[in-house]
Write a protein that holds these residues in place. Structure first.
Motif, PDB file in Angstrom:
ATOM      1  N   GLN A  34       0.779  -1.206   0.054  1.00 10.22           N
ATOM      2  CA  GLN A  34       0.024   0.133   0.105  1.00 10.22           C
ATOM      3  C   GLN A  34       0.965   1.211   0.131  1.00 10.22           C
ATOM      4  O   GLN A  34       0.352   2.372  -0.186  1.00 10.22           O
ATOM      5  CB  GLN A  34      -0.896  -0.105   1.172  1.00 10.22           C
ATOM      6  CG  GLN A  34      -2.027  -0.908   1.307  1.00 10.22           C
ATOM      7  CD  GLN A  34      -2.820  -1.023   2.600  1.00 10.22           C
ATOM      8  OE1 GLN A  34      -2.458  -1.642   3.472  1.00 10.22           O
ATOM      9  NE2 GLN A  34      -4.014  -0.158   2.526  1.00 10.22           N
ATOM     10  N   GLN A  49     -10.062   3.252  -5.633  1.00 16.73           N
ATOM     11  CA  GLN A  49      -9.464   3.349  -4.067  1.00 16.73           C
ATOM     12  C   GLN A  49      -9.277   4.864  -3.862  1.00 16.73           C
ATOM     13  O   GLN A  49      -9.068   5.748  -4.616  1.00 16.73           O
ATOM     14  CB  GLN A  49      -8.028   2.651  -4.277  1.00 16.73           C
ATOM     15  CG  GLN A  49      -8.303   1.020  -4.475  1.00 16.73           C
ATOM     16  CD  GLN A  49      -6.926   0.451  -4.285  1.00 16.73           C
ATOM     17  OE1 GLN A  49      -6.433  -0.030  -3.364  1.00 16.73           O
ATOM     18  NE2 GLN A  49      -6.188  -0.305  -5.326  1.00 16.73           N
ATOM     19  N   THR A 117      -3.914   1.150  11.511  1.00 17.16           N
ATOM     20  CA  THR A 117      -4.196   0.019  10.718  1.00 17.16           C
ATOM     21  C   THR A 117      -5.564  -0.483  11.118  1.00 17.16           C
ATOM     22  O   THR A 117      -6.171  -0.164  12.108  1.00 17.16           O
ATOM     23  CB  THR A 117      -3.010  -0.967  11.152  1.00 17.16           C
ATOM     24  OG1 THR A 117      -3.268  -1.394  12.540  1.00 17.16           O
ATOM     25  CG2 THR A 117      -1.609  -0.532  10.657  1.00 17.16           C
ATOM     26  N   GLY A 120      -8.223  -6.521   7.262  1.00 18.93           N
ATOM     27  CA  GLY A 120      -8.870  -6.576   6.111  1.00 18.93           C
ATOM     28  C   GLY A 120      -9.054  -7.936   5.865  1.00 18.93           C
ATOM     29  O   GLY A 120      -8.728  -8.754   6.495  1.00 18.93           O
ATOM     30  N   ARG A 125      -3.925  -3.938   7.508  1.00 22.16           N
ATOM     31  CA  ARG A 125      -3.881  -3.108   6.284  1.00 22.16           C
ATOM     32  C   ARG A 125      -3.738  -1.833   6.869  1.00 22.16           C
ATOM     33  O   ARG A 125      -4.157  -1.373   8.016  1.00 22.16           O
ATOM     34  CB  ARG A 125      -4.955  -3.330   5.357  1.00 22.16           C
ATOM     35  CG  ARG A 125      -6.271  -2.886   5.791  1.00 22.16           C
ATOM     36  CD  ARG A 125      -7.633  -2.950   4.840  1.00 22.16           C
ATOM     37  NE  ARG A 125      -7.342  -1.821   4.007  1.00 22.16           N
ATOM     38  CZ  ARG A 125      -8.016  -0.624   4.063  1.00 22.16           C
ATOM     39  NH1 ARG A 125      -8.538  -0.367   5.161  1.00 22.16           N
ATOM     40  NH2 ARG A 125      -7.925   0.238   3.073  1.00 22.16           N
ATOM     41  N   ALA A 127      -4.819   1.714   7.077  1.00 24.82           N
ATOM     42  CA  ALA A 127      -6.079   2.396   7.151  1.00 24.82           C
ATOM     43  C   ALA A 127      -6.249   4.046   6.736  1.00 24.82           C
ATOM     44  O   ALA A 127      -7.124   4.424   6.303  1.00 24.82           O
ATOM     45  CB  ALA A 127      -7.128   1.815   8.324  1.00 24.82           C
ATOM     46  N   LEU A 143      -7.141   6.342   3.859  1.00 26.70           N
ATOM     47  CA  LEU A 143      -6.676   5.880   2.403  1.00 26.70           C
ATOM     48  C   LEU A 143      -6.434   4.631   2.203  1.00 26.70           C
ATOM     49  O   LEU A 143      -6.683   3.798   3.170  1.00 26.70           O
ATOM     50  CB  LEU A 143      -5.107   6.621   2.278  1.00 26.70           C
ATOM     51  CG  LEU A 143      -3.970   5.582   3.075  1.00 26.70           C
ATOM     52  CD1 LEU A 143      -2.731   6.125   2.607  1.00 26.70           C
ATOM     53  CD2 LEU A 143      -4.156   5.623   4.574  1.00 26.70           C
ATOM     54  N   ASP A 144      -6.355   4.291   0.907  1.00 22.78           N
ATOM     55  CA  ASP A 144      -6.005   2.821   0.516  1.00 22.78           C
ATOM     56  C   ASP A 144      -4.859   2.458   0.122  1.00 22.78           C
ATOM     57  O   ASP A 144      -4.016   1.822   0.233  1.00 22.78           O
ATOM     58  CB  ASP A 144      -7.023   2.230  -0.775  1.00 22.78           C
ATOM     59  CG  ASP A 144      -8.424   2.244  -0.123  1.00 22.78           C
ATOM     60  OD1 ASP A 144      -8.838   1.645   1.026  1.00 22.78           O
ATOM     61  OD2 ASP A 144      -9.408   2.730  -0.821  1.00 22.78           O
ATOM     62  N   GLN A 145      -4.179   3.570  -0.619  1.00 19.06           N
ATOM     63  CA  GLN A 145      -2.829   3.447  -1.251  1.00 19.06           C
ATOM     64  C   GLN A 145      -2.027   4.948  -0.855  1.00 19.06           C
ATOM     65  O   GLN A 145      -2.726   5.827  -0.673  1.00 19.06           O
ATOM     66  CB  GLN A 145      -2.808   3.168  -2.822  1.00 19.06           C
ATOM     67  CG  GLN A 145      -3.424   2.025  -3.141  1.00 19.06           C
ATOM     68  CD  GLN A 145      -2.510   0.704  -3.124  1.00 19.06           C
ATOM     69  OE1 GLN A 145      -1.181   1.034  -2.804  1.00 19.06           O
ATOM     70  NE2 GLN A 145      -3.089  -0.436  -2.759  1.00 19.06           N
TER      71      GLN A 145
END
Length: 208
Positions: A34, A49, A117, A120, A125, A127, A143-145
């Motif tokens: 990520q 995303q 975090t 997921g 992941r 977060a 965020l996702d990325q």
């Protein structure tokens, strides 16, 4: 593999250039998944995303613009920098302002303090980012990325672990002989430090 030699000369320059990393505890676990340094994953993989682009120079601005103009753009694009000012071409800044006014790119001014975090489908992941905004208040940025464009900095890499004496993150040498503290190992050029050192190519030739 071993190479036997009576003498070794190190002329490694300022070292190998590596991306400047985000300083937040635990974020290294998400690198390549990520968190991406000095690169953007294929646009299709970011579709739908929430993407944060972190940086303030032309590369970061261009990355955000390209994402906004993608055939299938991310669900949200946030350009994160410590202040709401960017170093880019006039055309890019005009385009950025147009996309901001249209709501296609959001700009957030702040510094990253930490991460959040969450569990997921594939495990833990990234977060959200914990920020300190320009007003001195804490802020949460989901965020996702995270695409990081903070530039490059030189690093000595494995040489820093060889037990050689260091000064100012360079190899300390005797300017009379350019020997390091290790017998048989010498160093010349931008990799070395000594009183009166000048980073000029003519000095490098003189040292060699």
């Amino acid at each position: 593999c071993q190479l036997r030699s009576r003498l070794v000369f190190i002329a490694a320059g300022v070292g190998a250039f590596a991306p400047k990393k985000v300083k937040a505890e635990g974020i290294e676990a998400f690198e390549g998944l990520q968190v991406h340094y000095e690169q953007s994953p294929p646009g299709a993989s970011l579709a739908g995303q929430a993407v944060v682009v972190h940086g303030g120079d032309a590369a970061a601005v261009d990355c955000a613009l390209q994402l906004a103009e993608a055939a299938v753009p991310p669900s949200s694009i946030t350009l994160l920098h410590r202040r709401d000012q960017f170093q880019a071409s006039d055309d890019a800044l005009v385009q950025l302002q147009t996309l901001r006014e249209a709501g296609r790119i959001q700009v957030v001014a702040g510094q990253i303090l930490g991460i959040e975090t969450a569990e997921g489908p594939k495990g833990l992941r990234l977060a959200a980012l914990q920020l300190l905004n320009h007003e001195g208040q804490s802020q949460r940025l989901p965020l996702d990325q995270l695409l990081v464009w903070l530039g490059l900095s030189p690093k000595l890499g494995p040489m820093a672990e060889w037990g050689l004496a260091m000064a100012k993150r360079q190899l300390a040498v005797d300017p009379a002989t350019f020997s390091t503290n290790a017998p048989g190992i010498y160093a010349v050029g931008d990799v070395v430090s000594y009183p009166g050192k000048r980073k000029l190519i003519v000095c490098g030739f003189h040292e060699a």
